[in-house]
Design an enzyme around this catalytic site. Sequence first.
Site, mmCIF file in Angstrom:
data_model
loop_
_atom_site.group_PDB
_atom_site.id
_atom_site.type_symbol
_atom_site.label_atom_id
_atom_site.label_comp_id
_atom_site.label_asym_id
_atom_site.label_seq_id
_atom_site.Cartn_x
_atom_site.Cartn_y
_atom_site.Cartn_z
ATOM 1 N N LYS A 1 6.707 5.759 -68.644
ATOM 2 C CA LYS A 1 5.266 5.980 -68.486
ATOM 3 C C LYS A 1 4.627 4.844 -67.695
ATOM 4 C CE LYS A 1 3.591 4.204 -72.989
ATOM 5 N NZ LYS A 1 2.522 3.295 -72.545
ATOM 6 N N ARG B 1 -10.304 -2.487 -78.220
ATOM 7 C CA ARG B 1 -9.388 -3.269 -77.380
ATOM 8 C C ARG B 1 -10.172 -3.891 -76.218
ATOM 9 N NH1 ARG B 1 -3.900 0.080 -76.333
ATOM 10 N NH2 ARG B 1 -3.303 -1.976 -75.527
ATOM 11 N N GLN C 1 -2.059 -5.645 -67.428
ATOM 12 C CA GLN C 1 -2.655 -4.400 -66.940
ATOM 13 C C GLN C 1 -3.956 -4.654 -66.188
ATOM 14 O OE1 GLN C 1 -2.978 -1.729 -70.284
ATOM 15 N NE2 GLN C 1 -0.776 -1.794 -70.694
ATOM 16 N N SER D 1 3.843 -11.074 -69.238
ATOM 17 C CA SER D 1 4.322 -9.764 -68.753
ATOM 18 C C SER D 1 4.429 -9.716 -67.236
ATOM 19 C CB SER D 1 3.414 -8.639 -69.260
ATOM 20 O OG SER D 1 3.403 -8.572 -70.661
ATOM 21 N N ASP E 1 6.650 -5.557 -75.517
ATOM 22 C CA ASP E 1 6.857 -4.248 -76.147
ATOM 23 C C ASP E 1 8.221 -4.118 -76.820
ATOM 24 O OD1 ASP E 1 4.349 -3.366 -75.511
ATOM 25 O OD2 ASP E 1 4.954 -2.242 -73.740
#
Length: 414
Positions: A23, A101, A150, A176, A295
Site C-alpha cells: 500500500k 493524529r 509522510q 523512516s 512498522d
Amino acid sequence: MSQIRLFPRLNSFQEQIPLPSSKSESNRALIINALAGGDVSQLSNLAEARDTQTMIRLLADSSNPIADVLDAGTTMRFLTAYYVVTGASKQMTGTPRMCERPIGILVDALRALGAKITYLKNEGYPPLQLDGFSYSGSRNLAIRGDVSSQFISAILMISPLLPEGICLQIMGSLGSKPYIEMTLAQMRQFGIKAAIDWPKGLIDIPAQAYQSAKFAVESDWSGASYWYSMVALSPFEDSSLELLGLKEDSLQGDSAIRDIMLPLGVKSTFTGRGYLLTKCEAVSELSWDFTDCPDLAQTICVVAAAKNITMHLTGLESLKVKETDRVLALQNELVKIGARLVEVEPNHLYTLAGSFEKEGACPEIETYDDHRMAMAFAPVGLLRELLIHEPGVVAKSYPSFWGHVDLLMKSSTN
C-alpha cells in the site's frame, strides 16, 4: 467477525503465500500518476488494502467537497498536499482517531508555500478546510524530519509542479528515511530529477513535468513480516514458507525484516519469484534501532516475547502517533503472553523481556482498531490457544490475511 480463536498446529508446514501488494508503493503511485495526468489503468497490482481503495475513490471523486479518508494516514497527508497544488477546495476529515493524529508540520509547510488551510476544530489536527493555492514566491522550505516521513513525501511529490520547484531542508534527525527514498525512486520512474545531499539534509527538485508511465507495484514487505513470524515461532524445524512477489532490490524500507529476523531464527533465500523462509538458530539477546522501519516493531516485539529473547529497542518514537499509541498497546498486550516492554529512557530506549508459557488461560488480545496489532500477535497461535478481538481491522492493509492464515493453522470464529 468480532473475534478469532487460534489453535496450535500439530505438524510442520511448507506453503507458498501470495502476498498482498504494497500500500505504501500503491498510494505514492496513485498520487504521482494523478499529478502526471495518467490513467489509473497504467498502474498494475495496486493494493486491495482499504487505505489504497480509499485513495482511488477520493482521487476519482472530484466533485465532492468533503474528502473522508477514514483511518488512512498516508491518504490524509498525501491528498492534502495533492489538493493544495491542484487548487481544489476540500474539507479533509477522517475517523475520530485520524482527527487526533497531528498534521501541523505538513500544514505549516504547505502554508509557507502558499496554501490556504484552516483548522476546523483543533489547531494542528484534522479536520481541515483547503481553499486553494497562491504561490508565496519562495522555493526554500525547512521541515522537521523526526515526526513523520509522510509529511516530507507529501511535499516532495507535489514539488515539481510548484512554479520554481523546491529546495527542501530537513531539520534534525530523519526517521523512516527508506520511505522518503521510496518516494524519490517512484518519482524518478515518472521522469522527475532531483539533487539529493543526505549528509546536509537537502533535497532540491526543480520545476518540471511528470511523465506518464506504467508502474507495477511490488508485494508488501510489511505484510511479509507476519509470515517471518510464523516461521520463527513454528515449533517444527522443517517448517518453511515461500513468500511470492517480493523483489531482491526492493524500494520498501520494511525489507529490513530479512536482516532483523536472521538473529531471531529465520533465514531468507531469494528464489526469483520471492523469498523462501527457513528456520535457523536464534540469539538470546538483541538490540535494534527501528528508526527506519517502525512498522516492524510490533511484529518483532511479539516474536522476541514468544521466543524469550531479551530485546533493547530504540527508534519507537513515531509509534505513539500511529493508528493507536502502539507503544502503550504493546505494553498492555505483551503482559498477556508473559512479557514486559519497559521504557528505560523516555521516548528513546525500551527493553523487552519475559517468560513465555504455552499453558494457562487463553490470552485475549485487544487490537485497538490497529491492523498491525492483530497480525503481529496472530503467529503466537502456533504455540498456544489465542483469542484475538476485532480481527477485521486487517482490512486496512491486508484484507486476505486470515484466509492465508487458514493455510497454516486451524481457526474458529464467532
